[in-house]
Design a protein around this motif. Structure first.
Motif, PDB file in Angstrom:
ATOM      1  N   LEU A  75     -25.422 -99.216  84.424  1.00  0.00           N
ATOM      2  CA  LEU A  75     -25.969-100.554  84.600  1.00  0.00           C
ATOM      3  C   LEU A  75     -27.315-100.640  83.880  1.00  0.00           C
ATOM      4  N   HIS A  76     -27.666-101.842  83.463  1.00  0.00           N
ATOM      5  CA  HIS A  76     -28.953-102.057  82.799  1.00  0.00           C
ATOM      6  C   HIS A  76     -29.662-103.201  83.509  1.00  0.00           C
ATOM      7  N   TYR A  77     -30.571-102.844  84.410  1.00  0.00           N
ATOM      8  CA  TYR A  77     -31.250-103.839  85.222  1.00  0.00           C
ATOM      9  C   TYR A  77     -32.662-104.115  84.719  1.00  0.00           C
ATOM     10  N   HIS A  78     -33.018-103.592  83.538  1.00  0.00           N
ATOM     11  CA  HIS A  78     -34.345-103.906  83.016  1.00  0.00           C
ATOM     12  C   HIS A  78     -34.277-105.182  82.178  1.00  0.00           C
ATOM     13  N   LEU A  79     -35.438-105.761  81.906  1.00  0.00           N
ATOM     14  CA  LEU A  79     -35.500-107.011  81.173  1.00  0.00           C
ATOM     15  C   LEU A  79     -34.902-106.865  79.784  1.00  0.00           C
ATOM     16  N   CYS A  80     -34.251-107.921  79.347  1.00  0.00           N
ATOM     17  CA  CYS A  80     -33.654-107.937  78.015  1.00  0.00           C
ATOM     18  C   CYS A  80     -34.713-107.686  76.940  1.00  0.00           C
ATOM     19  N   ALA A  81     -35.919-108.190  77.148  1.00  0.00           N
ATOM     20  CA  ALA A  81     -36.994-108.028  76.169  1.00  0.00           C
ATOM     21  C   ALA A  81     -37.373-106.570  75.970  1.00  0.00           C
ATOM     22  N   LEU A  82     -36.990-105.691  76.912  1.00  0.00           N
ATOM     23  CA  LEU A  82     -37.287-104.268  76.795  1.00  0.00           C
ATOM     24  C   LEU A  82     -36.150-103.492  76.140  1.00  0.00           C
ATOM     25  N   ASP A  83     -35.093-104.181  75.738  1.00  0.00           N
ATOM     26  CA  ASP A  83     -33.986-103.513  75.050  1.00  0.00           C
ATOM     27  C   ASP A  83     -34.429-102.981  73.692  1.00  0.00           C
ATOM     28  N   GLN A  84     -35.353-103.687  73.059  1.00  0.00           N
ATOM     29  CA  GLN A  84     -35.773-103.353  71.703  1.00  0.00           C
ATOM     30  C   GLN A  84     -37.123-102.646  71.705  1.00  0.00           C
ATOM     31  N   ASP A  85     -37.332-101.813  70.675  1.00  0.00           N
ATOM     32  CA  ASP A  85     -38.631-101.160  70.507  1.00  0.00           C
ATOM     33  C   ASP A  85     -39.729-102.200  70.329  1.00  0.00           C
ATOM     34  N   PHE A  86     -40.947-101.836  70.701  1.00  0.00           N
ATOM     35  CA  PHE A  86     -42.091-102.695  70.448  1.00  0.00           C
ATOM     36  C   PHE A  86     -42.292-102.837  68.934  1.00  0.00           C
TER      37      PHE A  86
END
Length: 250
Positions: A84-95
């Motif tokens: 499961l992936h319960y973190h924010l979508c904005a954190l899917d990508q590298d900074f």
């Protein structure tokens, strides 16, 4: 467990999963900047904050073991086996740059801290104990975030625009993380005394921390706020996933 119904157990499992996964994701994103920060003192702070965030995740994941029987998905308990992936979508990508680090600290981590503050006297004592410890450590994180928001707002227009872009990247999802006013998960936790605030109350507490700084620096936000301090237009709830507590990509 002392929370009562299966529905309430599901609500607590969902929020704990979101908290743990977001802390884990933040820590992993921060880790890169232990060597890539724009200044030595920033790199040292990034290293310390990475350890803090990953440490918070490590203290939260074991709580999911309370829900093995209710969830019947033991593979979802440990971060190494979770699908499961319960973190924010904005954190899917590298900074994309240091401004993303600052915006994550200022917006996302502050949103999570707002929830922990509402859980300090939780009827689910394992959460309350961890919340009080996390809040102590997060005080320095917010000082760091505010300092860098002010610092990046000061130089030439290019740096300020980069900061504005990063704040916009995380703004909507940070606001939405608390859920819509009728969010069944947060309302269930409120009814059981696990937290002491509704979604709108949590959002208001959060905004009371960040908006004075943004207003002072005249940094615009993508969704304006009304006179009561709440968003003056609807948040993008059509993209909101109530289970994973994140906005689906457009």
């Amino acid at each position: 467990m002392t929370t009562g119904t299966h529905v309430d157990n599901e609500a607590l499992f969902a929020v704990l999963s979101s908290l743990a996964d977001n802390k884990q994701a933040i820590g992993r994103r921060y880790a890169y900047w232990c060597n890539g920060a724009p200044a030595l003192e920033a790199a040292v702070a990034a290293a310390a904050m990475t350890q803090d965030e990953l440490g918070h995740a490590r203290t939260l994941y074991p709580l999911l073991e309370d829900f093995v029987q209710a969830q019947a998905v033991p593979e979802q308990i440990k971060p190494t086996t979770r699908t499961l992936h319960y973190h924010l979508c904005a954190l899917d990508q590298d900074f994309t740059g240091w401004c993303d680090f600052v915006a994550t600290n200022f917006l996302v981590d502050t949103a999570l801290t707002t929830f922990f503050e509402a859980a300090q006297n939780s009827t689910y004592e394992p959460l309350g104990t961890r919340a009080r410890k996390i809040i102590q450590e997060e005080q320095l994180h917010f000082v760091h975030a505010e300092g860098w928001v002010r610092r990046l707002n000061g130089p030439g227009g290019g740096v300020r625009r980069a900061l504005q872009t990063s704040l916009a990247r995380f703004w909507e999802e940070a606001l939405c993380w608390f859920g819509p006013p009728d969010d069944a998960t947060i309302q269930a936790l409120l009814r059981n005394g696990i937290i002491n605030a509704s979604p709108d109350e949590l959002r208001a507490r959060y905004l009371s921390k960040i908006m004075p700084i943004l207003n002072e620096l005249e940094l615009e936000v993508p969704i304006p706020l009304g006179p009561q301090g709440q968003p003056s237009q609807s948040l993008p709830w059509t993209r909101w996933n109530r289970t994973t507590r994140r906005l689906e990509p457009t």
